[in-house]
Every structure is written in C-alpha cells, then in structure tokens.
Design an enzyme around this catalytic site. Structure first.
Site: not given
Ligand code: NDP
Length: 288
Positions: A54, A98, A121
């Site tokens: 990422k 994460q 997200d």
C-alpha cells in the site's frame, strides 16, 4: 464461448499511471500531495506485506505516505492518541489501520475514532450509512474496485441479477449495496443459505467472497455468467487460490477474474483513488 479474463493487475497499472498524473495536477493546484497514513500495529508478516504494498503504490503515485509502525504491545490509548493526531494533521487526507489488530485492542473503537472524511477504508458507520442512503461516500476498497473493474471492461450492471456470496462488512454487504446503487437486482447468500447452488445458478454476475478455496464450482454457475472471485486462500501447498474453481468455471463464464491478479490489485488501486477523493473533499475540489 470466448471468456474474457478480467486482468486486475494490468488495470491497476493503468489506474496508477492515471493517478500519478492526477496527483501531479493536484500538487500544482494546491501545493501539496494527497496523504495517506497506513498504521501498522505489530509484526504480523502478512500485514507487513500488505502495508508495504500500500505504501509503495502511494509513493509511486506521488502520494505522501509516512511510515507509522507501532509495537505489538501498544496500549489502546496510545493508538487512539495516534488516530487523534492523524485526524488533525493537515498533510493526511486518509487514515487506514491495518487489520487484524493485536488481541488487547478493541478494533471498532479504533476504526470509529477515524474522522469519517479521512476514512478511506469506508468502515466508519457514517460512511456505511451514507452508502446505504445512496449518498456519495468513501466506500470500502474491495467492492469499489470490483465496480471499477466491471466498468472498465464495459460489462453492464443495470438490470442484471447479481448474486453476492458473503455478507461481511468489508466485502459482501458493501458489494451488494454498490451493485444495487447501479441498478442490479441483488441476492445476498451466506453460510445459512439453504440452496446455494440454486441461488448462484441464477446469477448474471456472481461475486464470491466466502474465504473457502474452490467453494464455487461449475455446478454453481449458468453459462455466460460474469464471475468475480474475491477469495484469497492458501491451499495445502501454500499456493494462493480463490473461492472459485477457476479451471472448472472458466469454460462456462463470459468473464472471470483470476486469483492472484484479479480483485487483489484493484483493492490497492481503489485505496489510492479514495485517498485522492478525500484530498479533493478537504481541498474543496470537485471529486467523482
Ligand atoms: P468473512 O469471513 O468475514 O466472510 C465470509 C462470508 O462468507 C460470511 O458472510 C459467511 O457467512 C460466508 N460463508 C462462509 N461459508 C459459506 C458457505 N459455505 N456458503 C455460503 N456462504 C458462506 O470474509 P471476508 O468477507 O473478509 O473475505 C472473504 C474472502 O475474501 C477471504 O478469502 C478474504 O481473504 C478475501 N478478501 C480478499 C480481498 C482482496 O483484496 N482480494 C479483500 C478482502 C477479503 P456467515 O455470515 O453466515 O458466516
């Protein structure tokens, strides 16, 4: 029947080029790049790999992506303080924590602390609510990436019968909502569905997000189906395999994603897209 392989890896490369140009244009306009803070707590090897990919993709596109790595025994309050600090940081447009988090951490309290305008997200209840209402929002990356994949391959959604297998908050539910927003007729299946084959055989578009290797076989599909395989499972030999038996389903499908190289790369590409969208939101620029 000719089957199209939906090559997410190739498309993600194309998107990265487009995003790199877009970021350069935004820097010219606003004097700073979009910023994404990917927060890693602990040393889980799979998480380290995902976080590395990422951050690498962000940096390739010119997005500011600071390393925020916290030790595995970080207390809840310290992570919360870090989130508060990132919420206030004007260089940071997107925050991603994460998952999974270490067991002492109450995950939802961390995720719900993220400013909804920085929630790239799309897990914050405000953004989930906006998605349900049908407002523009930051939607979860994997299902949003799947919509982009369908669009870029010119596969129509409106009026199609889409069957989504899986009802998680990360994939299944937002996938169903995004397909519905695009005028598909949507069926959601899960572990308590009585006749899974009966349901999936009616699908024009079948999305498998189950987390069980080769759960979808040729007996689950009708000829001409478009198959999207979200699954990422390790088989006995440690090889990455999807939820769909690719060899068996391929001849019946009109289009299908491979694993690896299908949905996975689109998830990261969409994370960059969401970061750019959040930047535009913060800078008062029009955003798609
Ligand atoms: P979850 O475990 O959260 O959800 C799995 C879903 O599948 C649940 O809704 C479950 O039903 C349903 N399910 C399980 N067994 C069956 C069955 N036999 N028949 C029908 N439905 C069943 O997983 P995620 O949604 O997080 O992920 C799904 C898969 O996608 C995983 O392999 C994951 O690794 C992968 N993934 C891939 C990403 C990518 O970028 N490529 C991103 C995110 C996930 P119930 O709700 O009843 O338990």
């Amino acid at each position: 029947m000719a089957t199209t392989i939906l090559n997410g890896r190739e498309l993600a490369q194309t998107l990265l080029k487009e995003q790199t140009e877009k970021v350069a244009e935004l820097v010219r306009k606003k004097g700073r790049p979009p910023g994404l803070a990917v927060v890693l707590v602990g040393e889980d090897p799979a998480s380290r790999t995902y976080v590395g990919s990422k951050r690498d993709s962000c940096r390739k596109a010119g997005i500011y992506a600071p390393d925020i790595n916290l030790p595995v025994d970080t207390p809840q309050s310290v992570i919360e303080e870090k989130i508060d600090q990132l919420n206030r940081d004007p260089r940071v447009d997107g925050i991603l924590v994460q998952l999974p988090l270490p067991k002492q951490i109450v995950k939802d309290e961390i995720l719900y602390r993220i400013d909804p305008g920085k929630d790239v997200d799309g897990f914050h209840p405000v953004n989930v609510g906006r998605l349900v209402i049908g407002m523009k929002t930051l939607a979860p990356c994997t299902p949003t990436g799947i919509i982009t994949l369908l669009d870029r391959y010119g596969l129509s959604i409106a009026g199609k019968h889409a069957v989504v297998v899986g009802r998680s908050l990360i994939v299944g539910k937002p996938m169903a909502l995004l397909l519905l927003a695009r005028d598909a007729t949507v069926t959601i299946c899960h572990s308590r569905t009585h006749d899974l084959q009966g349901e999936t055989r009616r699908a024009d578009i079948l999305v498998a997000a189950i987390g069980r290797a080769h759960a979808i076989t040729k007996d689950h599909v009708k000829p001409g189906v478009v198959v999207i395989d979200v699954g990422m499972n390790r088989n006995a030999e440690g090889k990455l395999v999807g939820d769909v038996d690719f060899q068996g389903v391929f001849p019946l499908s009109s289009a299908i994603t491979p694993v690896p190289g299908g949905v996975g790369p689109m998830t990261i590409a969409t994370l960059l897209e969401n970061t750019i969208r959040a930047f535009c939101l913060h800078e008062g620029l029009p955003h798609p």
